[in-house]
Design a protein around this motif. Sequence first.
Motif, PDB file in Angstrom:
ATOM      1  N   ALA A   1       7.362 -18.328  56.344  1.00  0.00           N
ATOM      2  CA  ALA A   1       6.247 -19.266  56.178  1.00  0.00           C
ATOM      3  C   ALA A   1       5.522 -18.998  54.865  1.00  0.00           C
ATOM      4  O   ALA A   1       5.140 -19.936  54.155  1.00  0.00           O
ATOM      5  CB  ALA A   1       5.288 -19.142  57.356  1.00  0.00           C
ATOM      6  N   GLU A   2       5.342 -17.738  54.549  1.00  0.00           N
ATOM      7  CA  GLU A   2       4.676 -17.372  53.298  1.00  0.00           C
ATOM      8  C   GLU A   2       5.473 -17.876  52.095  1.00  0.00           C
ATOM      9  O   GLU A   2       4.905 -18.408  51.139  1.00  0.00           O
ATOM     10  CB  GLU A   2       4.516 -15.859  53.215  1.00  0.00           C
ATOM     11  CG  GLU A   2       3.781 -15.376  51.991  1.00  0.00           C
ATOM     12  CD  GLU A   2       3.636 -13.863  51.976  1.00  0.00           C
ATOM     13  OE1 GLU A   2       4.652 -13.168  51.792  1.00  0.00           O
ATOM     14  OE2 GLU A   2       2.509 -13.394  52.169  1.00  0.00           O
TER      15      GLU A   2
ATOM     16  N   GLU B   1       4.259 -20.585  49.202  1.00  0.00           N
ATOM     17  CA  GLU B   1       4.305 -20.264  47.781  1.00  0.00           C
ATOM     18  C   GLU B   1       5.104 -21.286  46.990  1.00  0.00           C
ATOM     19  O   GLU B   1       4.920 -21.428  45.785  1.00  0.00           O
ATOM     20  CB  GLU B   1       4.889 -18.865  47.576  1.00  0.00           C
ATOM     21  CG  GLU B   1       3.948 -17.772  48.018  1.00  0.00           C
ATOM     22  CD  GLU B   1       4.546 -16.381  47.908  1.00  0.00           C
ATOM     23  OE1 GLU B   1       5.716 -16.256  47.500  1.00  0.00           O
ATOM     24  OE2 GLU B   1       3.841 -15.430  48.245  1.00  0.00           O
ATOM     25  N   LYS B   2       5.988 -22.025  47.645  1.00  0.00           N
ATOM     26  CA  LYS B   2       6.811 -23.011  46.966  1.00  0.00           C
ATOM     27  C   LYS B   2       6.108 -24.352  46.772  1.00  0.00           C
ATOM     28  O   LYS B   2       6.615 -25.229  46.098  1.00  0.00           O
ATOM     29  CB  LYS B   2       8.116 -23.255  47.738  1.00  0.00           C
ATOM     30  CG  LYS B   2       9.068 -22.101  47.672  1.00  0.00           C
ATOM     31  CD  LYS B   2       9.709 -22.068  46.323  1.00  0.00           C
ATOM     32  CE  LYS B   2      10.785 -20.996  46.263  1.00  0.00           C
ATOM     33  NZ  LYS B   2      11.518 -21.041  45.031  1.00  0.00           N
ATOM     34  N   ILE B   3       4.945 -24.517  47.379  1.00  0.00           N
ATOM     35  CA  ILE B   3       4.218 -25.779  47.224  1.00  0.00           C
ATOM     36  C   ILE B   3       3.826 -25.935  45.757  1.00  0.00           C
ATOM     37  O   ILE B   3       3.276 -25.047  45.135  1.00  0.00           O
ATOM     38  CB  ILE B   3       2.977 -25.828  48.128  1.00  0.00           C
ATOM     39  CG1 ILE B   3       3.408 -25.849  49.593  1.00  0.00           C
ATOM     40  CG2 ILE B   3       2.107 -27.043  47.808  1.00  0.00           C
ATOM     41  CD1 ILE B   3       2.269 -25.750  50.576  1.00  0.00           C
ATOM     42  N   VAL B   4       4.138 -27.070  45.223  1.00  0.00           N
ATOM     43  CA  VAL B   4       3.832 -27.354  43.825  1.00  0.00           C
ATOM     44  C   VAL B   4       2.473 -28.038  43.761  1.00  0.00           C
ATOM     45  O   VAL B   4       2.255 -29.066  44.393  1.00  0.00           O
ATOM     46  CB  VAL B   4       4.903 -28.270  43.200  1.00  0.00           C
ATOM     47  CG1 VAL B   4       4.554 -28.603  41.763  1.00  0.00           C
ATOM     48  CG2 VAL B   4       6.274 -27.631  43.302  1.00  0.00           C
TER      49      VAL B   4
ATOM     50  N   GLY C   1      -3.991 -31.078  43.521  1.00  0.00           N
ATOM     51  CA  GLY C   1      -3.536 -31.385  44.877  1.00  0.00           C
ATOM     52  C   GLY C   1      -2.059 -31.086  45.019  1.00  0.00           C
ATOM     53  O   GLY C   1      -1.346 -30.915  44.041  1.00  0.00           O
ATOM     54  N   ALA C   2      -1.605 -30.987  46.236  1.00  0.00           N
ATOM     55  CA  ALA C   2      -0.189 -30.703  46.489  1.00  0.00           C
ATOM     56  C   ALA C   2       0.627 -31.931  46.119  1.00  0.00           C
ATOM     57  O   ALA C   2       0.383 -33.030  46.575  1.00  0.00           O
ATOM     58  CB  ALA C   2       0.025 -30.353  47.958  1.00  0.00           C
ATOM     59  N   ALA C   3       1.620 -31.730  45.242  1.00  0.00           N
ATOM     60  CA  ALA C   3       2.452 -32.834  44.795  1.00  0.00           C
ATOM     61  C   ALA C   3       3.789 -32.868  45.517  1.00  0.00           C
ATOM     62  O   ALA C   3       4.556 -33.795  45.381  1.00  0.00           O
ATOM     63  CB  ALA C   3       2.703 -32.712  43.289  1.00  0.00           C
ATOM     64  N   GLY C   4       4.077 -31.848  46.288  1.00  0.00           N
ATOM     65  CA  GLY C   4       5.350 -31.786  46.995  1.00  0.00           C
ATOM     66  C   GLY C   4       5.776 -30.351  47.150  1.00  0.00           C
ATOM     67  O   GLY C   4       4.991 -29.433  46.945  1.00  0.00           O
TER      68      GLY C   4
ATOM     69  N   PRO D   1      12.696 -26.619  47.066  1.00  0.00           N
ATOM     70  CA  PRO D   1      13.588 -26.010  48.058  1.00  0.00           C
ATOM     71  C   PRO D   1      13.310 -24.511  48.180  1.00  0.00           C
ATOM     72  O   PRO D   1      12.993 -23.851  47.201  1.00  0.00           O
ATOM     73  CB  PRO D   1      14.984 -26.257  47.514  1.00  0.00           C
ATOM     74  CG  PRO D   1      14.828 -27.330  46.501  1.00  0.00           C
ATOM     75  CD  PRO D   1      13.421 -27.262  46.000  1.00  0.00           C
ATOM     76  N   LEU D   2      13.405 -24.003  49.397  1.00  0.00           N
ATOM     77  CA  LEU D   2      13.159 -22.590  49.642  1.00  0.00           C
ATOM     78  C   LEU D   2      14.445 -21.807  49.471  1.00  0.00           C
ATOM     79  O   LEU D   2      15.462 -22.107  50.089  1.00  0.00           O
ATOM     80  CB  LEU D   2      12.639 -22.396  51.074  1.00  0.00           C
ATOM     81  CG  LEU D   2      12.409 -20.978  51.537  1.00  0.00           C
ATOM     82  CD1 LEU D   2      11.317 -20.323  50.673  1.00  0.00           C
ATOM     83  CD2 LEU D   2      12.001 -20.937  52.975  1.00  0.00           C
TER      84      LEU D   2
END
Length: 85
Positions: free
Chosen positions: A62-63, A67-70, A75-78, A81-82
Amino acid sequence: MTSRVAPVPQDIADLSFEDALKKLEEIVEQLEGGNVPLERSIEMYTRGDALRKHCEGLLKSAEAKVEKIVVKDGGAAGTEPLDVD
């Protein structure tokens, strides 16, 4: 010397974080009560350790996703891939 990590039993691997944590808390409560025979205590401790490892793995996953949120323009743009390797 190579350390081998035992795989998490399938019945534990199928649990959600919340369910695994609840089961782990139940084991801790029983062991702290001190009314469990030694052999059963060892079995419970082993299962509790597997539950702990499962919870830890779910938290790390989950962490990594968070951390992969751009973030773009505040604001979060998307997401990206993890890579779990």
